[in-house]
Design a protein around this motif. Structure first.
Motif, PDB file in Angstrom:
ATOM      1  N   ALA A  72       0.858  -1.173   0.000  1.00 11.44           N
ATOM      2  CA  ALA A  72       0.000   0.000   0.000  1.00 11.44           C
ATOM      3  C   ALA A  72       0.898   1.227   0.000  1.00 11.44           C
ATOM      4  CB  ALA A  72      -0.893   0.007   1.235  1.00 11.44           C
ATOM      5  N   VAL A  73       0.532   2.222  -0.779  1.00 13.35           N
ATOM      6  CA  VAL A  73       1.252   3.485  -0.784  1.00 13.35           C
ATOM      7  C   VAL A  73       0.530   4.390   0.211  1.00 13.35           C
ATOM      8  CG1 VAL A  73       1.957   5.482  -2.139  1.00 13.35           C
ATOM      9  CG2 VAL A  73       1.905   3.217  -3.199  1.00 13.35           C
ATOM     10  N   VAL A  74       1.189   4.635   1.350  1.00 17.21           N
ATOM     11  CA  VAL A  74       0.590   5.472   2.390  1.00 17.21           C
ATOM     12  C   VAL A  74       1.282   6.826   2.357  1.00 17.21           C
ATOM     13  CG1 VAL A  74       0.152   5.722   4.860  1.00 17.21           C
ATOM     14  CG2 VAL A  74       0.048   3.458   3.791  1.00 17.21           C
ATOM     15  N   GLY A  75       0.484   7.865   2.185  1.00 19.04           N
ATOM     16  CA  GLY A  75       1.007   9.225   2.168  1.00 19.04           C
ATOM     17  C   GLY A  75       0.739   9.888   3.500  1.00 19.04           C
TER      18      GLY A  75
ATOM     19  N   TYR B 286       5.702   9.439   0.847  1.00 18.48           N
ATOM     20  CA  TYR B 286       4.993   8.226   0.476  1.00 18.48           C
ATOM     21  C   TYR B 286       5.776   7.020   0.978  1.00 18.48           C
ATOM     22  CZ  TYR B 286       2.495  11.479  -2.438  1.00 18.48           C
ATOM     23  OH  TYR B 286       1.759  12.552  -2.878  1.00 18.48           O
ATOM     24  N   HIS B 287       5.069   6.122   1.629  1.00 15.09           N
ATOM     25  CA  HIS B 287       5.678   4.952   2.237  1.00 15.09           C
ATOM     26  C   HIS B 287       5.082   3.688   1.647  1.00 15.09           C
ATOM     27  CE1 HIS B 287       7.600   7.287   5.491  1.00 15.09           C
ATOM     28  NE2 HIS B 287       6.615   8.103   5.212  1.00 15.09           N
ATOM     29  N   ALA B 288       5.953   2.732   1.329  1.00 12.99           N
ATOM     30  CA  ALA B 288       5.517   1.425   0.841  1.00 12.99           C
ATOM     31  C   ALA B 288       5.311   0.535   2.060  1.00 12.99           C
ATOM     32  CB  ALA B 288       6.574   0.835  -0.091  1.00 12.99           C
ATOM     33  N   VAL B 289       4.072   0.393   2.474  1.00 13.84           N
ATOM     34  CA  VAL B 289       3.750  -0.389   3.674  1.00 13.84           C
ATOM     35  C   VAL B 289       3.227  -1.757   3.250  1.00 13.84           C
ATOM     36  CG1 VAL B 289       2.313  -0.476   5.751  1.00 13.84           C
ATOM     37  CG2 VAL B 289       3.226   1.721   4.961  1.00 13.84           C
ATOM     38  N   PRO B 290       3.824  -2.821   3.766  1.00 17.05           N
ATOM     39  CA  PRO B 290       3.338  -4.159   3.424  1.00 17.05           C
ATOM     40  C   PRO B 290       1.838  -4.272   3.713  1.00 17.05           C
ATOM     41  CG  PRO B 290       5.376  -4.306   4.672  1.00 17.05           C
ATOM     42  CD  PRO B 290       4.939  -2.873   4.719  1.00 17.05           C
ATOM     43  N   TRP B 291       1.109  -4.777   2.749  1.00 17.88           N
ATOM     44  CA  TRP B 291      -0.345  -4.865   2.867  1.00 17.88           C
ATOM     45  C   TRP B 291      -0.772  -5.637   4.119  1.00 17.88           C
ATOM     46  CZ3 TRP B 291      -4.277  -2.275   1.278  1.00 17.88           C
ATOM     47  CH2 TRP B 291      -5.550  -2.809   1.391  1.00 17.88           C
ATOM     48  N   LYS B 292      -0.037  -6.686   4.451  1.00 15.80           N
ATOM     49  CA  LYS B 292      -0.418  -7.522   5.594  1.00 15.80           C
ATOM     50  C   LYS B 292      -0.343  -6.775   6.923  1.00 15.80           C
ATOM     51  CE  LYS B 292       4.178  -9.458   6.314  1.00 15.80           C
ATOM     52  NZ  LYS B 292       4.977 -10.654   6.337  1.00 15.80           N
ATOM     53  N   LEU B 293       0.333  -5.621   6.964  1.00 10.24           N
ATOM     54  CA  LEU B 293       0.455  -4.859   8.202  1.00 10.24           C
ATOM     55  C   LEU B 293      -0.698  -3.897   8.428  1.00 10.24           C
ATOM     56  CD1 LEU B 293       4.277  -4.078   8.246  1.00 10.24           C
ATOM     57  CD2 LEU B 293       3.030  -5.877   9.462  1.00 10.24           C
ATOM     58  N   LEU B 294      -1.553  -3.734   7.418  1.00  7.97           N
ATOM     59  CA  LEU B 294      -2.709  -2.854   7.562  1.00  7.97           C
ATOM     60  C   LEU B 294      -3.904  -3.671   8.021  1.00  7.97           C
ATOM     61  CD1 LEU B 294      -1.470  -1.432   4.451  1.00  7.97           C
ATOM     62  CD2 LEU B 294      -2.607   0.229   5.889  1.00  7.97           C
ATOM     63  N   ASP B 295      -4.474  -3.282   9.148  1.00  2.00           N
ATOM     64  CA  ASP B 295      -5.623  -3.994   9.691  1.00  2.00           C
ATOM     65  C   ASP B 295      -6.800  -3.025   9.746  1.00  2.00           C
ATOM     66  OD1 ASP B 295      -7.039  -6.130  10.842  1.00  2.00           O
ATOM     67  OD2 ASP B 295      -6.584  -5.413  12.856  1.00  2.00           O
ATOM     68  N   PHE B 296      -7.899  -3.365   9.067  1.00  6.73           N
ATOM     69  CA  PHE B 296      -9.048  -2.468   9.034  1.00  6.73           C
ATOM     70  C   PHE B 296      -9.734  -2.447  10.388  1.00  6.73           C
ATOM     71  CE2 PHE B 296     -13.382  -1.103   8.155  1.00  6.73           C
ATOM     72  CZ  PHE B 296     -13.116   0.066   7.464  1.00  6.73           C
ATOM     73  N   ASP B 297     -10.023  -1.235  10.857  1.00  7.32           N
ATOM     74  CA  ASP B 297     -10.698  -1.034  12.133  1.00  7.32           C
ATOM     75  C   ASP B 297     -12.055  -0.390  11.868  1.00  7.32           C
ATOM     76  OD1 ASP B 297     -10.994  -0.747  15.026  1.00  7.32           O
ATOM     77  OD2 ASP B 297     -10.580   1.386  14.690  1.00  7.32           O
TER      78      ASP B 297
ATOM     79  N   THR C  97       4.540   3.227  15.960  1.00  6.38           N
ATOM     80  CA  THR C  97       4.401   4.548  16.561  1.00  6.38           C
ATOM     81  C   THR C  97       4.612   5.602  15.480  1.00  6.38           C
ATOM     82  OG1 THR C  97       6.748   4.778  17.068  1.00  6.38           O
ATOM     83  CG2 THR C  97       5.360   3.690  18.743  1.00  6.38           C
ATOM     84  N   LYS C  98       4.245   6.817  15.805  1.00  7.49           N
ATOM     85  CA  LYS C  98       4.437   7.929  14.871  1.00  7.49           C
ATOM     86  C   LYS C  98       5.930   8.093  14.557  1.00  7.49           C
ATOM     87  CE  LYS C  98       3.348  12.798  14.266  1.00  7.49           C
ATOM     88  NZ  LYS C  98       2.691  13.973  14.834  1.00  7.49           N
ATOM     89  N   GLU C  99       6.767   7.937  15.568  1.00  2.00           N
ATOM     90  CA  GLU C  99       8.215   8.094  15.383  1.00  2.00           C
ATOM     91  C   GLU C  99       8.773   7.021  14.449  1.00  2.00           C
ATOM     92  OE1 GLU C  99       6.693   8.081  18.456  1.00  2.00           O
ATOM     93  OE2 GLU C  99       6.781  10.269  18.665  1.00  2.00           O
ATOM     94  N   GLN C 100       8.319   5.780  14.618  1.00  3.12           N
ATOM     95  CA  GLN C 100       8.781   4.702  13.741  1.00  3.12           C
ATOM     96  C   GLN C 100       8.373   4.966  12.293  1.00  3.12           C
ATOM     97  OE1 GLN C 100       6.869   1.590  15.996  1.00  3.12           O
ATOM     98  NE2 GLN C 100       8.841   0.759  16.669  1.00  3.12           N
ATOM     99  N   LEU C 101       7.173   5.482  12.102  1.00  6.97           N
ATOM    100  CA  LEU C 101       6.715   5.779  10.741  1.00  6.97           C
ATOM    101  C   LEU C 101       7.466   6.960  10.143  1.00  6.97           C
ATOM    102  CD1 LEU C 101       2.953   5.153  11.351  1.00  6.97           C
ATOM    103  CD2 LEU C 101       4.426   3.851   9.816  1.00  6.97           C
ATOM    104  N   GLU C 102       7.794   7.944  10.975  1.00  2.00           N
ATOM    105  CA  GLU C 102       8.551   9.095  10.482  1.00  2.00           C
ATOM    106  C   GLU C 102       9.954   8.693  10.040  1.00  2.00           C
ATOM    107  OE1 GLU C 102       8.243  11.811  13.758  1.00  2.00           O
ATOM    108  OE2 GLU C 102       6.386  12.682  12.990  1.00  2.00           O
ATOM    109  N   GLN C 103      10.516   7.644  10.650  1.00  2.00           N
ATOM    110  CA  GLN C 103      11.861   7.181  10.303  1.00  2.00           C
ATOM    111  C   GLN C 103      11.863   6.156   9.174  1.00  2.00           C
ATOM    112  OE1 GLN C 103      13.620   5.836  13.963  1.00  2.00           O
ATOM    113  NE2 GLN C 103      13.309   7.795  14.965  1.00  2.00           N
ATOM    114  N   ALA C 104      10.705   5.713   8.767  1.00  4.51           N
ATOM    115  CA  ALA C 104      10.594   4.701   7.706  1.00  4.51           C
ATOM    116  C   ALA C 104      11.050   5.286   6.367  1.00  4.51           C
ATOM    117  CB  ALA C 104       9.150   4.219   7.594  1.00  4.51           C
TER     118      ALA C 104
END
Length: 119
Positions: free
Chosen positions: A47-50, A61-72, A83-90
């Motif tokens: 998934a391309v997450v902006g 834009y981040h390439a996030v493995p689809w399996k890591l996205l869980d619909f809520d 965490t926000k920090e982990q995503l900012e460093q991705a």
């Protein structure tokens, strides 16, 4: 037939694109801009997450493995276990980089990062 978490196995890409993405603390971190498909395996590459930026300026834009996205259902969006920090460093990329060389370098670098963070 639903998955083990109760979600359906099939979903239209048009329904996914534009959906909000939240981190594990419930903070909105962005939205799904696109979904990269692997034509040879009939699967989803990532998934391309902006997120970041304002009105499209400075967005990453981040390439996030689809399996890591869980619909809520409560938020109507996807949750990633970071965490926000982990995503900012991705690893972040431009939209065109996500398709260069079939997106393999971007995918491998991103997947390696997320695997390390999740461990």
């Amino acid at each position: 037939m639903p998955t083990s978490s109760g979600h359906t196995k099939a979903i239209r890409a048009s329904r996914v694109i534009g959906t909000n993405v939240y981190n594990s603390s419930g903070d909105k971190i962005g939205e799904i801009e696109d979904v990269m498909l692997d034509k040879t395996t009939d699967g989803i590459m990532f998934a391309v997450v902006g997120f970041g930026g304002f009105l499209g300026i400075g967005e990453k834009y981040h390439a996030v493995p689809w399996k890591l996205l869980d619909f809520d259902e409560a938020t109507g969006g996807y949750v990633v276990p970071f965490t926000k920090e982990q995503l900012e460093q991705a690893p972040a990329h431009g939209i065109t980089e996500l398709t260069e060389n079939d997106g393999l370098q971007v995918r491998d670098r991103s997947f390696s990062y997320y695997d390390d963070v999740a461990a």
